[in-house]
Design an enzyme around this catalytic site. Structure first.
Site, PDB file in Angstrom:
ATOM      1  N   CYS A  93       0.837  -1.199   0.000  1.00 56.76           N
ATOM      2  CA  CYS A  93       0.000   0.000   0.000  1.00 56.76           C
ATOM      3  C   CYS A  93       0.874   1.252   0.000  1.00 56.76           C
ATOM      4  CB  CYS A  93      -0.928  -0.021   1.210  1.00 56.76           C
ATOM      5  SG  CYS A  93      -2.145   1.335   1.221  1.00 56.76           S
ATOM      6  N   CYS A  94       1.863   1.288   0.873  1.00 58.04           N
ATOM      7  CA  CYS A  94       2.782   2.423   0.921  1.00 58.04           C
ATOM      8  C   CYS A  94       3.517   2.586  -0.401  1.00 58.04           C
ATOM      9  CB  CYS A  94       3.809   2.233   2.041  1.00 58.04           C
ATOM     10  SG  CYS A  94       3.176   2.457   3.714  1.00 58.04           S
ATOM     11  N   CYS A 128      -1.135   8.285   7.136  1.00 59.67           N
ATOM     12  CA  CYS A 128      -2.456   7.963   6.618  1.00 59.67           C
ATOM     13  C   CYS A 128      -3.388   7.575   7.764  1.00 59.67           C
ATOM     14  CB  CYS A 128      -2.363   6.824   5.618  1.00 59.67           C
ATOM     15  SG  CYS A 128      -1.511   7.257   4.091  1.00 59.67           S
ATOM     16  N   CYS A 140      -3.530   3.862   9.231  1.00 58.44           N
ATOM     17  CA  CYS A 140      -2.309   3.301   9.816  1.00 58.44           C
ATOM     18  C   CYS A 140      -1.646   4.227  10.828  1.00 58.44           C
ATOM     19  CB  CYS A 140      -1.323   2.939   8.709  1.00 58.44           C
ATOM     20  SG  CYS A 140      -1.950   1.709   7.549  1.00 58.44           S
ATOM     21  N   CYS A 155       7.814   4.083   5.467  1.00 55.98           N
ATOM     22  CA  CYS A 155       6.943   3.709   4.346  1.00 55.98           C
ATOM     23  C   CYS A 155       7.726   3.329   3.112  1.00 55.98           C
ATOM     24  CB  CYS A 155       5.992   4.847   4.004  1.00 55.98           C
ATOM     25  SG  CYS A 155       6.822   6.285   3.310  1.00 55.98           S
TER      26      CYS A 155
END
Length: 253
Positions: free
Chosen positions: A130-131, A211, A214, A237
């Site tokens: 995702c990062c 985010c 998280c 990240c």
């Protein structure tokens, strides 16, 4: 003009950049952040440097310093589309307050999201991936054409940043960390002196803000970044992990 163009350096581009970074670290070892920024923006990388800002907890300090030197300095903001609404509003408020004229918001590529995160829930199963698609790849695209960029990292933020240098080499560019040596107290003192508004979430227990899915609140005595990816063996990240981070791994700017 960049320092490596003025002194004898190896023919290898990476070695040349490292020689430049080493020389700059020696030259500015005792310098204040404003002096480092002025030299980077006006002398060493004129027209070729940008500030990457998360508009996070204490981002206003570095943004203010840059605005005092040249408010037209490009500011890159990676909008992951998973940020707190308060961060987006804080960005807009600071841009207006500081008179920044070239703030560039970079979002993830639609094709990357369609291919790897069509439902927008990848963070639940693979935070590294995702990062990668929401932060690392967008920043790579945004930095195209820059020979250097400015980061707001500080040594006090975490153990992984304890030996942070003012100037680093990363992915064929110089990365400048003008606040590397400053303490949390110095950051706060500067913000108070210049009456800079804090990120609204700081008062709610978020000393480090990424985010929304998280990022959690941090208890007294915890590492300021303890609320990032809580419960995982992950503190970055990928943006600040050089080439390794470009693969798949997982920090705020």
């Amino acid at each position: 003009m960049a320092l490596h163009r003025q002194i004898a350096v190896p023919d290898d581009p990476e070695l040349a950049l490292q020689s430049e970074a080493d020389a700059l670290n020696l030259l500015f070892e005792e310098a204040e952040p404003q002096e480092v920024l002025k030299a980077a923006i006006r002398d060493h990388f004129p027209g070729g440097i940008g500030l990457v800002s998360s508009f996070g907890a204490d981002s206003a300090v570095l943004l203010h310093m840059v605005a005092q030197i040249d408010p037209s300095t490009p500011v890159v903001f990676v909008d992951t589309s998973k940020l707190f609404p308060a961060t987006i509003q804080y960005r807009d408020d600071l841009v207006e307050l500081l008179g920044l004229t070239d703030v560039r918001s970079q979002k993830p590529a639609r094709e990357d999201l369609d291919a790897q995160d069509p439902a927008g829930m990848l963070w639940m199963s693979d935070t590294d991936a995702c990062c990668h698609i929401r932060k690392v790849l967008p920043l790579e695209r945004a930095l195209t054409g820059f020979e250097a960029w400015i980061s707001g990292r500080k040594r006090f933020q975490s153990a992984s940043r304890a030996s942070l240098e003012l100037f680093e080499v990363e992915d064929g560019r110089i990365k400048v960390n003008p606040l590397a040596h400053w303490s949390a107290e110095q950051i706060l003192d500067y913000a108070r002196k210049h009456k800079l508004p804090p990120h609204p979430l700081v008062a709610q227990g978020y000393p480090s803000i990424g985010c929304l899915p998280c990022t959690s609140k941090v208890a007294a005595g915890e590492d300021p970044r303890a609320g990032r990816w809580r419960g995982q063996d992950k503190t970055e990240c990928g943006i600040h992990l050089a080439t390794h981070g470009r693969e798949i791994d997982g920090s705020g700017i």
